[in-house]
Design a protein around this motif. Structure first.
Motif, short mmCIF file in Angstrom:
data_model
loop_
_atom_site.label_atom_id
_atom_site.label_comp_id
_atom_site.label_asym_id
_atom_site.label_seq_id
_atom_site.Cartn_x
_atom_site.Cartn_y
_atom_site.Cartn_z
N SER A 16 -11.76 17.45 5.68
CA SER A 16 -12.91 17.12 4.84
C SER A 16 -14.00 18.18 4.98
O SER A 16 -14.62 18.59 3.99
CB SER A 16 -13.47 15.75 5.22
OG SER A 16 -12.49 14.74 5.06
N PHE A 141 -6.21 5.35 -7.99
CA PHE A 141 -6.72 5.04 -6.65
C PHE A 141 -6.46 3.58 -6.27
O PHE A 141 -6.56 3.23 -5.09
CB PHE A 141 -8.22 5.33 -6.56
CG PHE A 141 -8.55 6.79 -6.41
CD1 PHE A 141 -8.33 7.44 -5.20
CD2 PHE A 141 -9.07 7.52 -7.47
CE1 PHE A 141 -8.62 8.79 -5.05
CE2 PHE A 141 -9.38 8.86 -7.33
CZ PHE A 141 -9.15 9.50 -6.12
N HIS A 144 -3.77 3.30 -3.74
CA HIS A 144 -4.22 3.52 -2.37
C HIS A 144 -4.74 2.23 -1.76
O HIS A 144 -4.45 1.91 -0.60
CB HIS A 144 -5.33 4.58 -2.34
CG HIS A 144 -4.97 5.88 -2.99
ND1 HIS A 144 -4.44 5.98 -4.25
CD2 HIS A 144 -5.08 7.16 -2.53
CE1 HIS A 144 -4.24 7.25 -4.55
NE2 HIS A 144 -4.62 7.99 -3.53
N GLN A 194 -9.26 5.11 6.75
CA GLN A 194 -8.68 5.15 5.41
C GLN A 194 -9.75 4.91 4.35
O GLN A 194 -9.85 5.64 3.37
CB GLN A 194 -7.56 4.11 5.29
CG GLN A 194 -6.27 4.49 5.96
CD GLN A 194 -5.24 3.37 5.90
OE1 GLN A 194 -5.59 2.19 6.02
NE2 GLN A 194 -3.99 3.72 5.72
N GLY A 197 -12.27 7.81 4.28
CA GLY A 197 -11.64 9.00 3.72
C GLY A 197 -11.45 8.89 2.22
O GLY A 197 -11.70 9.85 1.47
N ILE A 198 -11.03 7.73 1.74
CA ILE A 198 -10.81 7.52 0.31
C ILE A 198 -12.13 7.64 -0.44
O ILE A 198 -12.19 8.19 -1.55
CB ILE A 198 -10.15 6.16 0.05
CG1 ILE A 198 -8.71 6.18 0.54
CG2 ILE A 198 -10.18 5.82 -1.43
CD1 ILE A 198 -7.86 7.26 -0.07
N PHE A 201 -12.75 11.27 -0.95
CA PHE A 201 -11.88 11.82 -2.00
C PHE A 201 -12.34 11.37 -3.39
O PHE A 201 -12.34 12.16 -4.34
CB PHE A 201 -10.43 11.38 -1.77
CG PHE A 201 -9.66 12.27 -0.84
CD1 PHE A 201 -9.25 13.53 -1.24
CD2 PHE A 201 -9.35 11.84 0.44
CE1 PHE A 201 -8.53 14.35 -0.38
CE2 PHE A 201 -8.64 12.66 1.31
CZ PHE A 201 -8.23 13.92 0.90
N TYR A 205 -13.45 13.71 -6.44
CA TYR A 205 -12.73 13.53 -7.71
C TYR A 205 -13.72 13.30 -8.84
O TYR A 205 -13.60 13.88 -9.92
CB TYR A 205 -11.78 12.34 -7.57
CG TYR A 205 -11.12 11.88 -8.85
CD1 TYR A 205 -9.92 12.45 -9.28
CD2 TYR A 205 -11.67 10.87 -9.61
CE1 TYR A 205 -9.31 12.02 -10.45
CE2 TYR A 205 -11.07 10.43 -10.78
CZ TYR A 205 -9.90 11.01 -11.19
OH TYR A 205 -9.30 10.57 -12.35
N MET A 229 -6.73 15.63 -5.70
CA MET A 229 -7.55 14.61 -5.03
C MET A 229 -6.79 13.30 -4.90
O MET A 229 -6.83 12.64 -3.86
CB MET A 229 -8.85 14.39 -5.81
CG MET A 229 -9.78 15.59 -5.85
SD MET A 229 -10.31 16.12 -4.20
CE MET A 229 -11.17 17.62 -4.63
N SER A 233 -5.14 12.21 -1.25
CA SER A 233 -5.68 10.98 -0.70
C SER A 233 -4.59 9.93 -0.51
O SER A 233 -4.62 9.15 0.45
CB SER A 233 -6.78 10.43 -1.61
OG SER A 233 -6.30 10.19 -2.92
N PHE A 236 -2.84 10.89 2.59
CA PHE A 236 -3.75 10.60 3.70
C PHE A 236 -3.67 9.12 4.09
O PHE A 236 -3.63 8.78 5.27
CB PHE A 236 -5.17 10.98 3.27
CG PHE A 236 -6.25 10.48 4.17
CD1 PHE A 236 -6.53 11.12 5.36
CD2 PHE A 236 -7.01 9.38 3.80
CE1 PHE A 236 -7.54 10.65 6.19
CE2 PHE A 236 -8.02 8.92 4.62
CZ PHE A 236 -8.29 9.56 5.82
N VAL A 237 -3.64 8.25 3.10
CA VAL A 237 -3.52 6.81 3.37
C VAL A 237 -2.18 6.50 4.02
O VAL A 237 -2.10 5.72 4.98
CB VAL A 237 -3.69 6.01 2.05
CG1 VAL A 237 -3.31 4.54 2.27
CG2 VAL A 237 -5.12 6.10 1.56
#
Length: 284
Positions: A16, A141, A144, A194, A197-198, A201, A205, A229, A233, A236-237
């Protein structure tokens, strides 16, 4: 040291920080700190110096904050609530610093714009481009969010499978010499990461899609980074969910380590490849 939170902290926030510091060099040469400019203006010396200044200041402030966060985690006691609050406080401080720096340079960019070389042609907006198809839509998203919810439910249903003692301290030989009692706060640290972080992102985005587009602008750049993005992400999740499920012993450690390392390597390779291929496309 409390090794698990430190590892998660590094995996989440180092990429990040790199993304935030590099942002002025990743944007198109028709956008500078949220202000529409021409290619001539973008490559002018004042804006070159602004980008260097932004990167330098961001790198210094975020590095100092990151070091403070690591030290707080290392020297914190084994109370999981304290660890959670350190991570949450760091993430909020990181967002505030980024917001303040971006606002400062956005205002500075507006004041500098009249003194830059005149644009060779006017920047005309084409109706519908701004809200047009520039990549995967934001409702992706939601996938996610579903994964995060599934991970939470799975961990809750298998909470009894998690060992009563979790390793938090390693000696110089990387042998566990201290444990912490299992608790919901420590088990759900990956979930907290999570969500935070989302949000980062989603913010990037949103910035990518919100910028003004021009008639002659090639949409490849904006579309490629918007897709990045969402894809990055998502991975990442998955990465943090895999690490979290590993606590329940539902996943074999021989499976977890290759998956985690592969995801990290793929995201980094994806970002660097995209930077080269779709970065300043007009200059190639």
């Amino acid at each position: 040291m409390t090794i698990l939170p430190v590892i998660i902290f590094i995996l989440v926030f180092v990429p990040s920080i790199v993304l935030i510091v590099s942002m002025p060099y990743l944007t198109k040469e028709t956008i500078s700190f949220g202000v529409t400019v021409s290619a001539v203006q973008f490559h002018s010396e004042p804006l070159r110096q602004m980008r260097k200044s932004y990167a330098r200041i961001s790198a210094i402030l975020h590095s100092i904050l990151f070091i403070v966060g690591i030290l707080c985690l290392i020297y914190s006691d084994e109370h999981s609530r304290q660890i959670s609050w350190i991570i949450i406080t760091y993430a909020l401080a990181m967002l505030v610093i980024s917001l303040v720096i971006n606002i400062r340079y956005h205002l500075k960019m507006k004041s500098v714009l009249p003194m830059l070389p005149a644009a060779p042609e006017s920047s005309v907006m084409e109706p519908g481009l701004r809200n047009g198809n520039v990549g995967l839509p934001s409702h992706w998203f939601l996938i996610h969010a579903v994964i995060i919810v599934v991970s939470i439910v799975t961990v809750l249903r298998n909470y009894d499978l998690i060992p009563d003692q979790l390793p938090v301290h390693f000696n110089g030989s990387w042998t566990v010499d201290r444990y912490i009692d299992k608790s919901y706060s420590i088990v759900f640290i990956p979930t907290i990461m999570q969500v935070l972080g989302i949000l980062l992102f989603i913010y990037e985005y949103w910035r990518m899609r919100r910028g003004k587009q021009q008639v002659r602008e090639d949409l490849t750049y904006r579309r490629a980074w918007s897709n990045f993005m969402i894809t990055a992400s998502f991975l990442f999740v998955i990465l943090l969910s895999v690490m979290q499920l590993n606590m329940t012993s539902l996943l074999n450690i021989n499976f977890v380590i290759p998956v985690v390392l592969s995801i990290i390597a793929f995201i980094i390779l994806y970002a660097y490849t995209l930077t080269y291929w779709a970065g300043q496309r007009e200059s190639r």
